[in-house]
Write a protein that holds these residues in place. Sequence first.
Motif, mmCIF file in Angstrom:
data_model
loop_
_atom_site.group_PDB
_atom_site.id
_atom_site.type_symbol
_atom_site.label_atom_id
_atom_site.label_comp_id
_atom_site.label_asym_id
_atom_site.label_seq_id
_atom_site.Cartn_x
_atom_site.Cartn_y
_atom_site.Cartn_z
ATOM 1 N N ALA A 8 0.838 -1.190 0.000
ATOM 2 C CA ALA A 8 0.000 0.000 0.000
ATOM 3 C C ALA A 8 0.876 1.245 0.000
ATOM 4 O O ALA A 8 1.980 1.252 0.547
ATOM 5 N N VAL A 9 0.367 2.293 -0.623
ATOM 6 C CA VAL A 9 1.072 3.572 -0.709
ATOM 7 C C VAL A 9 0.048 4.686 -0.490
ATOM 8 O O VAL A 9 -1.073 4.611 -1.012
ATOM 9 N N TYR A 10 0.426 5.691 0.276
ATOM 10 C CA TYR A 10 -0.380 6.901 0.376
ATOM 11 C C TYR A 10 0.245 7.966 -0.507
ATOM 12 O O TYR A 10 1.432 8.292 -0.363
ATOM 13 N N ASP A 11 -0.539 8.511 -1.445
ATOM 14 C CA ASP A 11 -0.050 9.560 -2.336
ATOM 15 C C ASP A 11 -0.476 10.912 -1.773
ATOM 16 O O ASP A 11 -1.650 11.272 -1.797
ATOM 17 N N GLN A 12 0.495 11.653 -1.261
ATOM 18 C CA GLN A 12 0.200 12.906 -0.592
ATOM 19 C C GLN A 12 -0.302 13.962 -1.566
ATOM 20 O O GLN A 12 -1.135 14.804 -1.210
ATOM 21 N N GLU A 13 0.173 13.938 -2.807
ATOM 22 C CA GLU A 13 -0.241 14.937 -3.786
ATOM 23 C C GLU A 13 -1.680 14.708 -4.239
ATOM 24 O O GLU A 13 -2.462 15.651 -4.362
ATOM 25 N N LEU A 14 -2.028 13.450 -4.501
ATOM 26 C CA LEU A 14 -3.383 13.136 -4.948
ATOM 27 C C LEU A 14 -4.348 12.959 -3.797
ATOM 28 O O LEU A 14 -5.563 12.943 -3.990
ATOM 29 N N ARG A 15 -3.823 12.755 -2.583
ATOM 30 C CA ARG A 15 -4.630 12.575 -1.375
ATOM 31 C C ARG A 15 -5.540 11.349 -1.501
ATOM 32 O O ARG A 15 -6.751 11.414 -1.314
ATOM 33 N N LEU A 16 -4.905 10.220 -1.793
ATOM 34 C CA LEU A 16 -5.613 8.949 -1.870
ATOM 35 C C LEU A 16 -4.633 7.814 -1.573
ATOM 36 O O LEU A 16 -3.424 8.028 -1.509
ATOM 37 N N GLU A 17 -5.173 6.612 -1.391
ATOM 38 C CA GLU A 17 -4.359 5.434 -1.095
ATOM 39 C C GLU A 17 -4.419 4.470 -2.269
ATOM 40 O O GLU A 17 -5.462 4.339 -2.922
ATOM 41 N N ALA A 18 -3.302 3.798 -2.543
ATOM 42 C CA ALA A 18 -3.236 2.773 -3.584
ATOM 43 C C ALA A 18 -2.835 1.453 -2.943
ATOM 44 O O ALA A 18 -1.956 1.415 -2.080
ATOM 45 N N TYR A 19 -3.470 0.359 -3.375
ATOM 46 C CA TYR A 19 -3.237 -0.966 -2.801
ATOM 47 C C TYR A 19 -3.006 -1.995 -3.903
ATOM 48 O O TYR A 19 -3.544 -1.877 -5.008
ATOM 49 N N ARG A 20 -2.223 -3.011 -3.553
ATOM 50 C CA ARG A 20 -2.118 -4.221 -4.361
ATOM 51 C C ARG A 20 -2.246 -5.412 -3.432
ATOM 52 O O ARG A 20 -1.529 -5.518 -2.434
ATOM 53 N N PHE A 21 -3.163 -6.327 -3.762
ATOM 54 C CA PHE A 21 -3.356 -7.545 -2.988
ATOM 55 C C PHE A 21 -3.264 -8.747 -3.914
ATOM 56 O O PHE A 21 -3.836 -8.742 -5.010
ATOM 57 N N HIS A 22 -2.557 -9.778 -3.467
ATOM 58 C CA HIS A 22 -2.382 -11.007 -4.235
ATOM 59 C C HIS A 22 -3.285 -12.096 -3.661
ATOM 60 O O HIS A 22 -3.306 -12.321 -2.451
ATOM 61 N N ARG A 23 -4.054 -12.721 -4.531
ATOM 62 C CA ARG A 23 -4.948 -13.823 -4.125
ATOM 63 C C ARG A 23 -5.853 -13.379 -2.980
ATOM 64 O O ARG A 23 -5.807 -13.916 -1.868
ATOM 65 N N CYS A 24 -6.708 -12.416 -3.259
ATOM 66 C CA CYS A 24 -7.452 -11.782 -2.175
ATOM 67 C C CYS A 24 -8.907 -12.213 -2.123
ATOM 68 O O CYS A 24 -9.497 -12.638 -3.117
ATOM 69 N N SER A 25 -9.475 -12.107 -0.927
ATOM 70 C CA SER A 25 -10.912 -12.221 -0.715
ATOM 71 C C SER A 25 -11.256 -11.345 0.483
ATOM 72 O O SER A 25 -10.420 -11.128 1.366
ATOM 73 N N PHE A 26 -12.483 -10.820 0.503
ATOM 74 C CA PHE A 26 -12.903 -9.932 1.578
ATOM 75 C C PHE A 26 -14.314 -10.300 2.020
ATOM 76 O O PHE A 26 -15.185 -10.568 1.192
#
Length: 275
Positions: A8-26
């Motif tokens: 996960a990364v927080y982008d301070q300029e865009l003010r949003l979070e980016a995620y990558r998950f491998h083999r995921c379920s929620f």
Amino acid sequence: MRNEPGTAVYDQELRLEAYRFHRCSFPKHFHEYYVIGYIADGRGLLICRDVRYALEKGNLILYNPGDLHSCSENGAPPDYWGLHIPRETMLDLTGELTGRRTLPVFSRNVVSDPEAAWDFRALHRQIMDGSREFGKEERLLLLLSRLLRLCGQPFQASPPAGREAVERARAFMEEHCGERITLERVAGEAGLSKSALLRAFAREKGVTPYNYLESLRIGEAKKLLEQGVPPAEAALRTGFSDQSHFTNYFSRFIGLSPGAYREIFTEKERTTHEK
């Protein structure tokens, strides 16, 4: 199936979070923010607002704040990339695009559009790679503009009078989500019996009051962790019964442990001070 480790990364300029998950379920849950997701590989089964979707590689997934959803594997567990966009950030984006700071509603939860998918992949890679070029913001605006043309609509009108009791319960839980509150107290604020509240709340929101409260607490805990608050203190301040309960619940719904999530923002502050 539990999620395998994500990044996960927080982008301070865009003010949003980016995620990558491998083999995921929620499991079934909702967010207080907008989500634009992408199936990078594999297949999944999405249930959102009581509609079932078979997810394939290349699909984009759109969640409005409050959209109740769950995702499971469907043969080949999916690899998932996501952008989490706070309401205030979305207001600024739509203001830039339309001249009106209005929160949109996505009328479709799954989109198959090669151009939008290409924009998403390019934007997501820029964010994960820490790009500081203005092309990143441009890409975000292009992506959102296309998605709004494909499946955007104005927000619905305010809830009718028949939903007022549920809205009173919701507002009370939002105001007191960090406290140890009881179902009896929530029902009293709504002016309903406990059983009537459970039926009405599940009908209107798709989850029980307690599940709704837990999601609110996770949202508040995220804010505290972003500020550098230790996980144990975040658990205490958001009303969780103990740190173990907090860690298990947070990991299930966010895909990262509270400590790993906090580290994203610790690293951000460290990078800022080094510049």
